[in-house]
Design a protein around this motif. Structure first.
Motif: not given
Length: 384
Positions: A73-79, A83-88, A111-117
């Motif tokens: 869960t922590e790894a997911i949060a970091q990514a 990741g959202a911060r690091a890559f803009g 951030l805005p989200v697009t869902t893949m069904g």
């Protein structure tokens, strides 16, 4: 309750491997900080790095790509958040059936989200990803695409080669939740187009409380917890060497504990047995590639809560879905995304096998479930 308990909930957490327990106890007997340069610190560092090698080998990664974390869960949060911060990142693209930890991290970015069904088999709709990539390119946006390699509820394996082919050559970022794939599905992180990948210790027989984020070199700026430079500056905090040593031992031992052919045979015995007892049973994800030894099914009219109670009284442990959500009243978001109605979803049971599973365990489940069905039919007959 029968005297012998049968554990068939490996997707929630695998039993502790003896090799992992021994490695953890050995590490607990040592003293020191792995960042210290004296002999005690070097001994701790040696255990840590040996574990890093083992985890990297099982994931097909380079040792320098493994960052130990306190959990998947922590790894997911970091990514996701880091990741959202690091890559803009401007927008996230997320599979509808992702684990709750991914959805929570995505929401935390704001951030805005697009869902893949998902289709009826639980497979991601690639056309949704293609449309999201095209829209982002037209708008000049950077995307963070989040995909679960193997679903924790249904065991369905996603078409990762196709997803990597679509995302890899672009400027967009791909994060893969490989928690249920790690050790069960061949991974080659180092050679893949995946930028970041999360894995977990307790799904393969290590203790809970240890995970890892695999990162490519261009993801060095993806951080969440600042600190004193541990984990190559990617994750602060003194490493939990005992847990990490156990993780490494599990990564070494897990693949040989239950060969793929043996686990597949147990899964087939389980699935065939269910269908023999209840020909009207629905196997979720049937027809799609699935994780070996995971059967998520429903018998119409047999509520999962009732079935689980009967199985538990017989000493058989299974779940009704994700261990992070099975105690909640809300139906599975994974099954809902597959178009499964609430009536059928309310009867879902997940039986997941692993390194300690035996034919006797499968037969014990089938015997206990036969009694659950007999009581259900008896009640239905009285009500008629």
């Amino acid at each position: 309750m029968s005297g012998l308990l049968r554990y068939l909930d490996h997707n929630a957490s695998a039993p502790l491997l003896p090799e992992a327990r021994d490695a953890m106890l050995e590490a607990l007997s040592l003293v020191g900080n792995p960042s210290s340069v004296h002999a005690h610190g070097r001994a701790q560092r040696a255990l840590l790095e040996a574990a890093r090698d083992a985890v990297a080998a099982l994931a097909g990664a380079r040792r320098q790509e493994v960052v130990f974390t306190g959990s998947a869960t922590e790894a997911i949060a970091q990514a996701v958040i880091g990741g959202a911060r690091a890559f803009g990142v401007h927008r996230l693209v997320v599979g509808a059936g992702e684990h709750a930890a991914v959805h929570a991290a995505v929401a935390a970015t704001g951030l805005p989200v697009t869902t893949m069904g998902l289709d009826a088999f639980g497979v991601l709709r690639i056309e949704d990803l293609v449309a999201a990539l095209a829209a982002a390119d037209a708008a000049g946006e950077t995307l963070l695409v989040c995909v679960q390699a193997a679903n924790n509820e249904t065991g369905v394996i996603q078409p990762m080669a196709e997803i990597e082919r679509r995302v890899g050559p672009t400027r967009h970022v791909l994060f893969v939740d490989a928690v249920q794939a790690f050790g069960r599905v061949p991974l080659d992180f180092g050679a893949s187009a995946t930028d970041m990948m999360a894995v977990s210790g307790h799904k393969i027989g290590a203790p809970a409380g240890i995970g890892a984020l695999l990162v490519k070199s261009h993801c060095d700026g993806v951080r969440l917890i600042p600190g004193g430079g541990q984990e190559q500056g990617r994750r602060g905090g003194t490493e939990a060497v005992a847990l990490i040593a156990a993780f490494g031992a599990a990564a070494k031992a897990f693949p040989g504990r239950h060969g793929a052919a043996g686990l597949e045979a147990l899964g087939e015995r389980l699935e065939c047995g269910i269908m023999a007892l209840a020909p009207d049973a629905v196997i979720f994800g049937q027809g799609a590639p699935r994780n070996l030894g995971v059967v998520n099914f429903a018998v119409p009219g047999v509520a999962s809560s009732v079935a689980m109670m009967g199985l538990d009284l017989a000493g058989v442990s299974v779940s009704s879905g994700s261990a992070c959500s099975s105690g909640k009243v809300a139906p599975s978001h994974v099954l809902a995304a597959m178009g499964i109605g609430r009536d059928i979803a309310g009867s879902a049971l997940r039986v997941s096998l692993g390194w300690s599973s035996t034919q006797d365990d499968v037969d014990a489940f089938l015997n206990a479930f036969e009694q659950v069905l007999a009581r259900h039919r008896q009640r239905r007959g009285r009500a008629a």
